[in-house]
Design a protein around this motif. Structure first.
Motif, PDB file in Angstrom:
ATOM      1  N   VAL A  12       0.851  -1.188   0.000  1.00  0.00           N
ATOM      2  CA  VAL A  12       0.000   0.000   0.000  1.00  0.00           C
ATOM      3  C   VAL A  12       0.885   1.235   0.000  1.00  0.00           C
ATOM      4  CG1 VAL A  12      -0.173   0.052   2.523  1.00  0.00           C
ATOM      5  CG2 VAL A  12      -2.003   1.067   1.133  1.00  0.00           C
ATOM      6  N   GLN A  13       0.378   2.322  -0.564  1.00  0.00           N
ATOM      7  CA  GLN A  13       1.130   3.569  -0.553  1.00  0.00           C
ATOM      8  C   GLN A  13       0.989   4.263   0.802  1.00  0.00           C
ATOM      9  OE1 GLN A  13      -0.276   5.838  -3.964  1.00  0.00           O
ATOM     10  NE2 GLN A  13       1.544   5.208  -5.109  1.00  0.00           N
ATOM     11  N   ALA A  14       1.963   5.069   1.116  1.00  0.00           N
ATOM     12  CA  ALA A  14       1.908   5.854   2.349  1.00  0.00           C
ATOM     13  C   ALA A  14       0.619   6.665   2.383  1.00  0.00           C
ATOM     14  CB  ALA A  14       3.116   6.763   2.442  1.00  0.00           C
ATOM     15  N   GLY A  15      -0.007   6.682   3.554  1.00  0.00           N
ATOM     16  CA  GLY A  15      -1.285   7.363   3.719  1.00  0.00           C
ATOM     17  C   GLY A  15      -2.484   6.470   3.500  1.00  0.00           C
ATOM     18  N   GLY A  16      -2.251   5.289   2.968  1.00  0.00           N
ATOM     19  CA  GLY A  16      -3.335   4.355   2.692  1.00  0.00           C
ATOM     20  C   GLY A  16      -3.737   3.540   3.904  1.00  0.00           C
ATOM     21  N   SER A  17      -4.645   2.588   3.658  1.00  0.00           N
ATOM     22  CA  SER A  17      -5.197   1.774   4.737  1.00  0.00           C
ATOM     23  C   SER A  17      -5.186   0.299   4.355  1.00  0.00           C
ATOM     24  CB  SER A  17      -6.648   2.183   5.029  1.00  0.00           C
ATOM     25  OG  SER A  17      -6.736   3.526   5.445  1.00  0.00           O
ATOM     26  N   LEU A  18      -5.135  -0.534   5.368  1.00  0.00           N
ATOM     27  CA  LEU A  18      -5.292  -1.971   5.218  1.00  0.00           C
ATOM     28  C   LEU A  18      -6.038  -2.485   6.434  1.00  0.00           C
ATOM     29  CD1 LEU A  18      -1.795  -3.327   4.042  1.00  0.00           C
ATOM     30  CD2 LEU A  18      -3.928  -3.379   2.726  1.00  0.00           C
ATOM     31  N   ARG A  19      -6.743  -3.598   6.257  1.00  0.00           N
ATOM     32  CA  ARG A  19      -7.347  -4.272   7.402  1.00  0.00           C
ATOM     33  C   ARG A  19      -6.853  -5.709   7.436  1.00  0.00           C
ATOM     34  NH1 ARG A  19     -13.548  -5.701   9.244  1.00  0.00           N
ATOM     35  NH2 ARG A  19     -13.373  -7.251   7.579  1.00  0.00           N
ATOM     36  N   LEU A  20      -6.244  -6.055   8.539  1.00  0.00           N
ATOM     37  CA  LEU A  20      -5.774  -7.417   8.757  1.00  0.00           C
ATOM     38  C   LEU A  20      -6.829  -8.206   9.517  1.00  0.00           C
ATOM     39  CD1 LEU A  20      -2.078  -6.774   9.854  1.00  0.00           C
ATOM     40  CD2 LEU A  20      -3.035  -6.903   7.541  1.00  0.00           C
ATOM     41  N   SER A  21      -6.893  -9.496   9.226  1.00  0.00           N
ATOM     42  CA  SER A  21      -7.783 -10.405   9.938  1.00  0.00           C
ATOM     43  C   SER A  21      -6.978 -11.518  10.569  1.00  0.00           C
ATOM     44  CB  SER A  21      -8.804 -11.017   8.976  1.00  0.00           C
ATOM     45  OG  SER A  21      -9.584 -10.034   8.346  1.00  0.00           O
ATOM     46  N   CYS A  22      -7.508 -12.068  11.628  1.00  0.00           N
ATOM     47  CA  CYS A  22      -6.883 -13.202  12.313  1.00  0.00           C
ATOM     48  C   CYS A  22      -7.991 -14.159  12.719  1.00  0.00           C
ATOM     49  CB  CYS A  22      -6.102 -12.725  13.521  1.00  0.00           C
ATOM     50  SG  CYS A  22      -5.430 -14.062  14.553  1.00  0.00           S
ATOM     51  N   GLN A  82      -7.470  -2.655  11.926  1.00  0.00           N
ATOM     52  CA  GLN A  82      -7.651  -1.628  10.915  1.00  0.00           C
ATOM     53  C   GLN A  82      -6.484  -0.661  11.015  1.00  0.00           C
ATOM     54  OE1 GLN A  82     -10.098  -1.224   8.503  1.00  0.00           O
ATOM     55  NE2 GLN A  82      -8.800   0.457   7.767  1.00  0.00           N
ATOM     56  N   MET A  83      -5.773  -0.501   9.901  1.00  0.00           N
ATOM     57  CA  MET A  83      -4.580   0.340   9.888  1.00  0.00           C
ATOM     58  C   MET A  83      -4.801   1.489   8.909  1.00  0.00           C
ATOM     59  SD  MET A  83      -1.615  -2.595   9.923  1.00  0.00           S
ATOM     60  CE  MET A  83      -1.963  -3.124   8.255  1.00  0.00           C
ATOM     61  N   ASN A  84      -4.805   2.696   9.437  1.00  0.00           N
ATOM     62  CA  ASN A  84      -5.002   3.893   8.622  1.00  0.00           C
ATOM     63  C   ASN A  84      -3.753   4.767   8.655  1.00  0.00           C
ATOM     64  OD1 ASN A  84      -7.704   3.103   8.150  1.00  0.00           O
ATOM     65  ND2 ASN A  84      -8.400   4.179   9.989  1.00  0.00           N
ATOM     66  N   ALA A  85      -3.684   5.694   7.719  1.00  0.00           N
ATOM     67  CA  ALA A  85      -2.563   6.637   7.666  1.00  0.00           C
ATOM     68  C   ALA A  85      -1.239   5.901   7.745  1.00  0.00           C
ATOM     69  CB  ALA A  85      -2.694   7.679   8.778  1.00  0.00           C
ATOM     70  N   LEU A  86      -1.091   4.873   6.931  1.00  0.00           N
ATOM     71  CA  LEU A  86       0.110   4.040   6.995  1.00  0.00           C
ATOM     72  C   LEU A  86       1.344   4.807   6.559  1.00  0.00           C
ATOM     73  CD1 LEU A  86      -1.490   0.742   5.772  1.00  0.00           C
ATOM     74  CD2 LEU A  86      -0.188   0.986   7.885  1.00  0.00           C
ATOM     75  N   LYS A  87       2.456   4.464   7.196  1.00  0.00           N
ATOM     76  CA  LYS A  87       3.740   5.100   6.936  1.00  0.00           C
ATOM     77  C   LYS A  87       4.738   4.038   6.495  1.00  0.00           C
ATOM     78  CE  LYS A  87       2.893   8.144  10.896  1.00  0.00           C
ATOM     79  NZ  LYS A  87       3.433   8.605  12.196  1.00  0.00           N
ATOM     80  N   PRO A  88       5.783   4.419   5.775  1.00  0.00           N
ATOM     81  CA  PRO A  88       6.798   3.431   5.383  1.00  0.00           C
ATOM     82  C   PRO A  88       7.377   2.682   6.585  1.00  0.00           C
ATOM     83  CG  PRO A  88       7.085   5.420   4.111  1.00  0.00           C
ATOM     84  CD  PRO A  88       6.012   5.723   5.121  1.00  0.00           C
ATOM     85  N   GLY A 115       0.125 -16.579  15.180  1.00  0.00           N
ATOM     86  CA  GLY A 115      -0.090 -16.869  13.781  1.00  0.00           C
ATOM     87  C   GLY A 115       1.237 -16.892  13.037  1.00  0.00           C
ATOM     88  N   GLN A 116       1.162 -17.175  11.745  1.00  0.00           N
ATOM     89  CA  GLN A 116       2.362 -17.293  10.926  1.00  0.00           C
ATOM     90  C   GLN A 116       2.838 -15.947  10.393  1.00  0.00           C
ATOM     91  OE1 GLN A 116      -0.637 -17.673   9.743  1.00  0.00           O
ATOM     92  NE2 GLN A 116      -0.596 -16.512   7.836  1.00  0.00           N
ATOM     93  N   GLY A 117       1.989 -14.933  10.497  1.00  0.00           N
ATOM     94  CA  GLY A 117       2.365 -13.594  10.068  1.00  0.00           C
ATOM     95  C   GLY A 117       1.891 -13.266   8.669  1.00  0.00           C
ATOM     96  N   THR A 118       1.673 -11.988   8.432  1.00  0.00           N
ATOM     97  CA  THR A 118       1.302 -11.497   7.110  1.00  0.00           C
ATOM     98  C   THR A 118       2.116 -10.230   6.833  1.00  0.00           C
ATOM     99  OG1 THR A 118      -0.557 -10.885   5.663  1.00  0.00           O
ATOM    100  CG2 THR A 118      -0.684 -10.129   7.935  1.00  0.00           C
ATOM    101  N   GLN A 119       2.648 -10.139   5.625  1.00  0.00           N
ATOM    102  CA  GLN A 119       3.544  -9.033   5.278  1.00  0.00           C
ATOM    103  C   GLN A 119       2.742  -7.787   4.920  1.00  0.00           C
ATOM    104  OE1 GLN A 119       7.114  -8.899   5.072  1.00  0.00           O
ATOM    105  NE2 GLN A 119       6.698  -6.711   4.788  1.00  0.00           N
ATOM    106  N   VAL A 120       3.144  -6.679   5.503  1.00  0.00           N
ATOM    107  CA  VAL A 120       2.606  -5.367   5.148  1.00  0.00           C
ATOM    108  C   VAL A 120       3.772  -4.512   4.663  1.00  0.00           C
ATOM    109  CG1 VAL A 120       1.555  -3.247   6.017  1.00  0.00           C
ATOM    110  CG2 VAL A 120       0.671  -5.489   6.743  1.00  0.00           C
ATOM    111  N   THR A 121       3.651  -3.985   3.464  1.00  0.00           N
ATOM    112  CA  THR A 121       4.685  -3.133   2.906  1.00  0.00           C
ATOM    113  C   THR A 121       4.066  -1.801   2.524  1.00  0.00           C
ATOM    114  OG1 THR A 121       5.862  -5.061   2.029  1.00  0.00           O
ATOM    115  CG2 THR A 121       6.452  -2.898   1.129  1.00  0.00           C
ATOM    116  N   VAL A 122       4.642  -0.725   3.047  1.00  0.00           N
ATOM    117  CA  VAL A 122       4.133   0.621   2.774  1.00  0.00           C
ATOM    118  C   VAL A 122       5.186   1.367   1.959  1.00  0.00           C
ATOM    119  CG1 VAL A 122       3.198   2.735   3.753  1.00  0.00           C
ATOM    120  CG2 VAL A 122       2.888   0.549   4.958  1.00  0.00           C
ATOM    121  N   SER A 123       4.823   1.755   0.764  1.00  0.00           N
ATOM    122  CA  SER A 123       5.764   2.468  -0.105  1.00  0.00           C
ATOM    123  C   SER A 123       5.620   3.977   0.090  1.00  0.00           C
ATOM    124  CB  SER A 123       5.501   2.098  -1.559  1.00  0.00           C
ATOM    125  OG  SER A 123       4.206   2.508  -1.949  1.00  0.00           O
ATOM    126  N   SER A 124       6.737   4.665  -0.107  1.00  0.00           N
ATOM    127  CA  SER A 124       6.737   6.122   0.092  1.00  0.00           C
ATOM    128  C   SER A 124       6.394   6.849  -1.189  1.00  0.00           C
ATOM    129  CB  SER A 124       8.101   6.574   0.608  1.00  0.00           C
ATOM    130  OG  SER A 124       9.105   6.168  -0.285  1.00  0.00           O
TER     131      SER A 124
END
Length: 124
Positions: A12-22, A82-88, A115-124
């Motif tokens: 996701v780009q910086a400033g974007g959002s993602l929602r993780l589930s478990c 819920q992750m908002n305003a994501l940063k690098p 859990g086994q983990g999930t990758q979150v990558t925030v691009s600038s």
């Protein structure tokens, strides 16, 4: 057999959002505290947020306070982040975990299942 399975990570780009589930199987969260941690390359696993499943008392780490929100679906035995305003600097592998410790535990060693983990990558 207890399994915690995270999903929802991605790029996701910086400033974007993602929602993780478990999603949990083999245990019912109702007797546990639940939490999210993250680990960036070369760094220690960092506490993000924890919540008491019953009563929903929460505790947030300073680095995500005001941007991330933990929630749950009791019927689905599923935890969300819920992750908002994501940063690098939020780039990391994100883990959910459950703990039999009373209260709202914030220490990695207090958690029993991961859990086994999930990758979150925030691009600038």
């Amino acid at each position: 057999q207890v399994q915690l399975v995270e999903s929802g990570g991605g790029l996701v780009q910086a400033g974007g959002s993602l929602r993780l589930s478990c999603a949990a199987s083999g245990l019912t969260f109702s007797n546990y505290a639940v939490g999210w941690f993250r680990q960036a390359p070369g760094k220690e696993r960092e506490f993000i947020v924890a919540m008491r499943w019953i009563g929903e008392s929460t505790w947030y780490g300073d680095s995500v306070k005001g941007r991330f929100t933990i929630s749950s679906d009791k019927a689905k035995n599923t935890l969300y982040l819920q992750m908002n305003a994501l940063k690098p600097e939020d780039t990391a592998v994100y883990y959910c975990a459950s703990s039999r410790t009373m209260g709202v535990p914030t220490g990695r060693a207090q958690y029993n299942y991961w859990g086994q983990g999930t990758q979150v990558t925030v691009s600038s």
